[in-house]
Write a protein that holds these residues in place. Structure first.
Motif, PDB file in Angstrom:
ATOM      1  N   GLY A  78       0.786  -1.209   0.000  1.00  0.00           N
ATOM      2  CA  GLY A  78       0.000   0.000   0.000  1.00  0.00           C
ATOM      3  C   GLY A  78       0.825   1.269   0.000  1.00  0.00           C
ATOM      4  N   ALA A  79       0.140   2.385  -0.271  1.00  0.00           N
ATOM      5  CA  ALA A  79       0.817   3.678  -0.338  1.00  0.00           C
ATOM      6  C   ALA A  79       1.433   4.070   0.997  1.00  0.00           C
ATOM      7  N   ASP A  80       0.871   3.557   2.085  1.00  0.00           N
ATOM      8  CA  ASP A  80       1.386   3.864   3.420  1.00  0.00           C
ATOM      9  C   ASP A  80       2.295   2.765   3.948  1.00  0.00           C
ATOM     10  N   SER A  81       2.842   1.961   3.054  1.00  0.00           N
ATOM     11  CA  SER A  81       3.765   0.912   3.498  1.00  0.00           C
ATOM     12  C   SER A  81       4.994   1.545   4.141  1.00  0.00           C
ATOM     13  N   ASP A  82       5.644   0.771   4.984  1.00  0.00           N
ATOM     14  CA  ASP A  82       6.827   1.284   5.673  1.00  0.00           C
ATOM     15  C   ASP A  82       8.019   1.361   4.730  1.00  0.00           C
ATOM     16  N   ARG A  83       9.061   2.022   5.212  1.00  0.00           N
ATOM     17  CA  ARG A  83      10.293   2.110   4.446  1.00  0.00           C
ATOM     18  C   ARG A  83      11.139   0.864   4.693  1.00  0.00           C
ATOM     19  N   GLU A 125       6.482  -0.994  -0.742  1.00  0.00           N
ATOM     20  CA  GLU A 125       5.640  -1.242  -1.911  1.00  0.00           C
ATOM     21  C   GLU A 125       6.436  -1.061  -3.197  1.00  0.00           C
ATOM     22  N   ALA A 126       7.235   0.006  -3.261  1.00  0.00           N
ATOM     23  CA  ALA A 126       8.042   0.267  -4.460  1.00  0.00           C
ATOM     24  C   ALA A 126       9.210  -0.698  -4.554  1.00  0.00           C
ATOM     25  N   PHE A 127       9.858  -0.975  -3.434  1.00  0.00           N
ATOM     26  CA  PHE A 127      10.982  -1.916  -3.449  1.00  0.00           C
ATOM     27  C   PHE A 127      10.509  -3.307  -3.852  1.00  0.00           C
ATOM     28  N   GLY A 128       9.283  -3.650  -3.452  1.00  0.00           N
ATOM     29  CA  GLY A 128       8.724  -4.944  -3.836  1.00  0.00           C
ATOM     30  C   GLY A 128       8.565  -5.094  -5.333  1.00  0.00           C
TER      31      GLY A 128
END
Length: 325
Positions: A56-61, A162-165
């Motif tokens: 999700g957009a609020d996923s952690d770093r 989310e982006a790293f995934g």
């Protein structure tokens, strides 16, 4: 309970168990029946314990995994799951493999099936036709497919999971495409050929191709992108496109599932009976170097899988070729 489990990297080294299976032995899923945690597996419960949100957009770093030495132990499994998800997204295995076998060896002898006689009808005192099952004449050497992602921790630590995934799933997809090529090459080798009647694919060509498989039932056509585009452009397929938009798959009007694969190169389509064509052999599931990921964070991520593919019933595969090939 899940919040009292001692996490250490030795959980990755238990013989015969994955990290999640090792966790589940310490924290059984059955303990959570009827609770709000019932839908989570042992790994997902640990993410909840350390309040790590991976979607999700609020996923952690990314750095959230390295807040403590225990939460860092979860990072390799997160990486492995993302890479595996990417592999599964592009894999054609579910559409072509009749069986999946795991082995702890680097090679494998599969089974071959041959049948004599054209009919199973037997007259009085007649000879009963025989189906013969034998070990393959040669060993199947399993192949290792691997890819390494080079990225400094400093460059990704502030990015959302989310982006790293997405990056990790793309890495898995790249590995899976090479596995797809192995499967297609193995199935196509020595398969019976059906030639187009004209210069382009017609609906009559497709039905003739389907009908050419007599002893088995063609369930899948793995098509090159160009062939797939031609097929979907046929007027007879116009109602099937709507099914793709709603369900994500395309079936011909006579029930054959169409799969697009860029790894189909020398032919137009490979027709397969997924119930009897071949066997996927896995020497390993997806492996990541857990020790480096824990100790050096993510300066380097290496993932690998060891696989092979064995054809079981030669009559369960046909290839469609262009006219004149």
């Amino acid at each position: 309970m899940y919040n009292n489990i001692k996490l250490e990297k030795g959980l990755y080294s238990i013989t015969g168990k994955t990290f999640t299976q090792a966790l589940e032995a310490l924290d059984p899923d059955s303990n959570y029946a009827g609770t709000e945690l019932a839908g989570l597996d042992a790994f997902e419960r640990q993410l909840k314990r350390f309040d790590i949100r991976v979607k999700g957009a609020d996923s952690d770093r990314v750095e959230k995994f390295f807040v403590s030495t225990e939460s860092a132990v979860l990072f390799p499994e997160y990486v492995r799951r993302m890479i595996k998800a990417g592999m599964d997204e592009v894999s054609i295995i579910p559409n072509v493999a009749a069986a999946v076998t795991y082995t702890d060896s680097t090679d494998y002898r599969g089974l071959t099936v041959t049948s004599d006689g054209n009919s199973d009808q037997v007259s009085e005192a007649g000879t009963v036709p025989v189906t013969t099952v034998r070990l393959s004449a040669t060993n199947l050497a399993l192949t290792k497919y691997a890819r390494r992602l080079s990225c400094s921790y400093e460059s990704v630590r502030k990015h959302r999971l989310e982006a790293f995934g997405v990056i990790l799933r793309n890495l898995g997809a790249a590995i899976s495409r090479d596995v797809n090529k192995l499967i297609i090459d193995t199935l196509s080798a020595g398969a019976g050929e059906v030639e187009l009647k004209g210069a382009s694919i017609t609906y009559a060509d497709l039905t003739a191709f389907w009908g050419a498989m007599t002893d088995c039932n063609m369930t899948t056509m793995v098509c090159s992108p160009a062939a797939m585009a031609e097929i979907l452009g046929l007027s007879e397929m116009k109602y099937c496109i709507g099914e793709y938009m709603s369900g994500g798959t395309v079936d011909t009007p006579y029930g054959v599932t169409l799969v697009k694969s860029a790894e189909v190169e020398d032919v137009l389509c490979v027709g397969v009976d997924r119930n009897s064509a071949g066997e996927m052999v896995l020497g390993t599931d997806v492996i990541v170097d857990f020790d480096k990921l824990i100790s050096t964070q993510c300066d380097e991520i290496a993932a690998s899988v060891i696989v092979g593919f064995s054809k079981i019933c030669p009559g369960a595969v046909k290839v469609l070729t262009a006219k004149g090939e």
